[in-house]
Design a protein around this motif. Structure first.
Motif, PDB file in Angstrom:
ATOM      1  N   TYR A   1       0.848  -1.200   0.000  1.00 15.47           N
ATOM      2  CA  TYR A   1       0.000   0.000   0.000  1.00 15.47           C
ATOM      3  C   TYR A   1       0.880   1.245   0.000  1.00 15.47           C
ATOM      4  CZ  TYR A   1       1.307  -1.036   4.791  1.00 15.47           C
ATOM      5  OH  TYR A   1       2.035  -1.379   5.909  1.00 15.47           O
ATOM      6  N   PRO A   2       0.346   2.369  -0.476  1.00 11.18           N
ATOM      7  CA  PRO A   2       1.048   3.635  -0.277  1.00 11.18           C
ATOM      8  C   PRO A   2       0.783   4.124   1.143  1.00 11.18           C
ATOM      9  CG  PRO A   2      -0.863   3.911  -1.738  1.00 11.18           C
ATOM     10  CD  PRO A   2      -0.874   2.504  -1.284  1.00 11.18           C
ATOM     11  N   ILE A   3       1.707   4.931   1.647  1.00  9.84           N
ATOM     12  CA  ILE A   3       1.461   5.580   2.943  1.00  9.84           C
ATOM     13  C   ILE A   3       0.635   6.838   2.707  1.00  9.84           C
ATOM     14  CG2 ILE A   3       2.582   6.877   4.812  1.00  9.84           C
ATOM     15  CD1 ILE A   3       2.980   3.910   5.208  1.00  9.84           C
ATOM     16  N   TRP A   4      -0.448   6.945   3.446  1.00  4.57           N
ATOM     17  CA  TRP A   4      -1.261   8.169   3.435  1.00  4.57           C
ATOM     18  C   TRP A   4      -1.291   8.704   4.854  1.00  4.57           C
ATOM     19  CZ3 TRP A   4      -6.380   6.721   0.287  1.00  4.57           C
ATOM     20  CH2 TRP A   4      -6.048   6.625  -1.081  1.00  4.57           C
ATOM     21  N   TRP A   5      -0.834   9.893   5.031  1.00  6.29           N
ATOM     22  CA  TRP A   5      -0.804  10.513   6.365  1.00  6.29           C
ATOM     23  C   TRP A   5      -0.196   9.562   7.410  1.00  6.29           C
ATOM     24  CZ3 TRP A   5      -5.011  12.053   3.252  1.00  6.29           C
ATOM     25  CH2 TRP A   5      -5.143  13.429   3.072  1.00  6.29           C
ATOM     26  N   GLY A   6       0.875   8.904   7.017  1.00  7.05           N
ATOM     27  CA  GLY A   6       1.618   8.082   7.975  1.00  7.05           C
ATOM     28  C   GLY A   6       1.087   6.674   8.197  1.00  7.05           C
ATOM     29  N   ILE A   7      -0.059   6.339   7.606  1.00  7.30           N
ATOM     30  CA  ILE A   7      -0.612   4.976   7.774  1.00  7.30           C
ATOM     31  C   ILE A   7      -0.891   4.339   6.403  1.00  7.30           C
ATOM     32  CG2 ILE A   7      -1.636   5.464  10.048  1.00  7.30           C
ATOM     33  CD1 ILE A   7      -4.378   5.687   8.571  1.00  7.30           C
ATOM     34  N   ALA A   8      -1.318   3.072   6.427  1.00  5.71           N
ATOM     35  CA  ALA A   8      -1.637   2.392   5.166  1.00  5.71           C
ATOM     36  C   ALA A   8      -2.849   3.056   4.503  1.00  5.71           C
ATOM     37  CB  ALA A   8      -1.953   0.921   5.441  1.00  5.71           C
TER      38      ALA A   8
ATOM     39  N   SER B   1       8.506   9.943   1.865  1.00  2.45           N
ATOM     40  CA  SER B   1       9.556  10.067   2.884  1.00  2.45           C
ATOM     41  C   SER B   1       9.242   9.323   4.178  1.00  2.45           C
ATOM     42  CB  SER B   1       9.790  11.550   3.205  1.00  2.45           C
ATOM     43  OG  SER B   1       8.569  12.118   3.666  1.00  2.45           O
ATOM     44  N   SER B   2       7.973   9.118   4.488  1.00  2.00           N
ATOM     45  CA  SER B   2       7.618   8.453   5.748  1.00  2.00           C
ATOM     46  C   SER B   2       8.099   7.012   5.760  1.00  2.00           C
ATOM     47  CB  SER B   2       6.093   8.439   5.939  1.00  2.00           C
ATOM     48  OG  SER B   2       5.586   9.742   5.944  1.00  2.00           O
ATOM     49  N   GLY B   3       8.344   6.510   6.977  1.00  2.00           N
ATOM     50  CA  GLY B   3       8.696   5.098   7.113  1.00  2.00           C
ATOM     51  C   GLY B   3       7.447   4.225   7.173  1.00  2.00           C
ATOM     52  N   LEU B   4       7.670   2.930   7.388  1.00  2.00           N
ATOM     53  CA  LEU B   4       6.551   1.980   7.525  1.00  2.00           C
ATOM     54  C   LEU B   4       5.700   2.342   8.751  1.00  2.00           C
ATOM     55  CD1 LEU B   4       5.631  -0.825   6.221  1.00  2.00           C
ATOM     56  CD2 LEU B   4       6.893  -1.906   8.083  1.00  2.00           C
ATOM     57  N   GLY B   5       6.385   2.913   9.756  1.00  2.00           N
ATOM     58  CA  GLY B   5       5.679   3.335  10.979  1.00  2.00           C
ATOM     59  C   GLY B   5       4.915   2.195  11.606  1.00  2.00           C
ATOM     60  N   GLU B   6       3.716   2.525  12.088  1.00  2.00           N
ATOM     61  CA  GLU B   6       2.878   1.497  12.725  1.00  2.00           C
ATOM     62  C   GLU B   6       1.907   0.870  11.733  1.00  2.00           C
ATOM     63  OE1 GLU B   6       2.246   2.656  17.362  1.00  2.00           O
ATOM     64  OE2 GLU B   6       0.819   3.439  15.897  1.00  2.00           O
ATOM     65  N   SER B   7       2.084   1.174  10.445  1.00  2.00           N
ATOM     66  CA  SER B   7       1.066   0.741   9.478  1.00  2.00           C
ATOM     67  C   SER B   7       0.854  -0.769   9.502  1.00  2.00           C
ATOM     68  CB  SER B   7       1.433   1.212   8.063  1.00  2.00           C
ATOM     69  OG  SER B   7       2.657   0.640   7.629  1.00  2.00           O
ATOM     70  N   GLY B   8       1.950  -1.527   9.595  1.00  2.00           N
ATOM     71  CA  GLY B   8       1.819  -2.989   9.621  1.00  2.00           C
ATOM     72  C   GLY B   8       1.104  -3.473  10.875  1.00  2.00           C
TER      73      GLY B   8
END
Ligand SMILES: Cc1cc2nc3c(=O)[nH]c(=O)nc-3n(C[C@H](O)[C@H](O)[C@H](O)COP(=O)(O)O)c2cc1C
Length: 228
Positions: free
Chosen positions: A152-159, A185-192
């Motif tokens: 997925y693309p990152i949108w506003w820091g999430i999936a 530029s954002s990382g994977l963050g908490e999206s997973g």
């Protein structure tokens, strides 16, 4: 005449006794199966079937797989970057792919996050209205896949939330799930982690973030490092 009548009556008596005698065995043949403890036998069989099944399920669960070892790359991509990464993963793993397509696709205007009246800004600001209907939520032969890459693309820091519909619609029990994303530029963050929580099932690995224009070599190197 009297003699003949006596003989005839004796013969009738013999025949009727013989007829009664024939009735007896046929009655007991019919009764016998009905008096068998059929239901007990069946329930015993059922029980043993169930225990065999649950043993099998247990073994499968312990092995951590349910399918035929196949790999599926599922992805949502609004502008093509995640699709490229998904295709590289599929090539490196000999996987099938499934593109998640919103029933109401996002136009360029819908995706304009700098426009406060755009669809994507509205959905971001109103989480209850983020349910995105998909053209298809479950691939054919879902059971055959042991490993699912979800991109997925990152949108506003999430999936990007179109993937949520896929996550909620499927049972990941016994499957290894590997998230991946693309972003500016954002990382994977908490999206997973958030998707894992949403799914509630599956063995989720940490996953990876790629830059929007990631090269095939970069993606391939990551996939090979997973040791699948
Ligand atoms: C609505 C929207 C929100 C975005 N939010 C972020 C963000 O928070 N961080 C980031 O690095 N990139 C963000 N991006 C950029 C995308 O994640 C990036 O371009 C991605 O590679 C797009 O993937 P796609 O081509 O598969 O849709 C955003 C893009 C859009 C359209």
């Amino acid at each position: 005449m009297k003699k003949i009548t006596t003989i005839l009556m004796s013969l009738m008596l013999v025949f009727s006794l013989a007829a009664c005698g024939n009735d007896q065995p046929s009655q007991s043949e019919t009764v016998e199966p009905a008096s068998e403890p059929v239901s007990e036998d069946v329930s015993e069989d059922k029980n043993s079937d169930t225990s065999a099944e649950s043993e099998e399920e247990q073994q499968t669960e312990e092995a951590g797989t349910t399918g035929d070892g196949k790999v599926l790359v599922v992805y949502y991509s609004a502008t093509g970057n995640t699709k490229d990464a998904a295709d590289y993963i599929a090539a490196a793993t000999n996987a099938d792919t499934l593109e998640l397509v919103p029933a109401n696709p996002y136009s360029d205007g819908d995706l304009n996050w700098t426009d406060e009246n755009s669809r994507v800004v509205y959905e971001h600001d109103n989480p209850d209205d983020r349910e995105v209907e998909l053209v298809s939520t479950t691939p054919a032969e879902w059971e055959a896949y042991d490993t699912i890459f979800i991109g997925y693309p990152i949108w506003w820091g999430i999936a990007a939330w179109p993937v949520d519909t896929f996550i909620k619609a499927n049972d990941f029990t016994g499957k290894t799930v590997i998230p991946f994303c693309t972003s500016s530029s954002s990382g994977l963050g908490e999206s997973g982690e958030l998707l894992e929580e949403m799914a509630g099932t599956g063995n989720w690995l940490e996953g990876e973030r790629f830059s929007s224009g990631a090269s095939e070599d970069d993606v391939k190197a990551w996939v090979e490092g997973l040791g699948l």
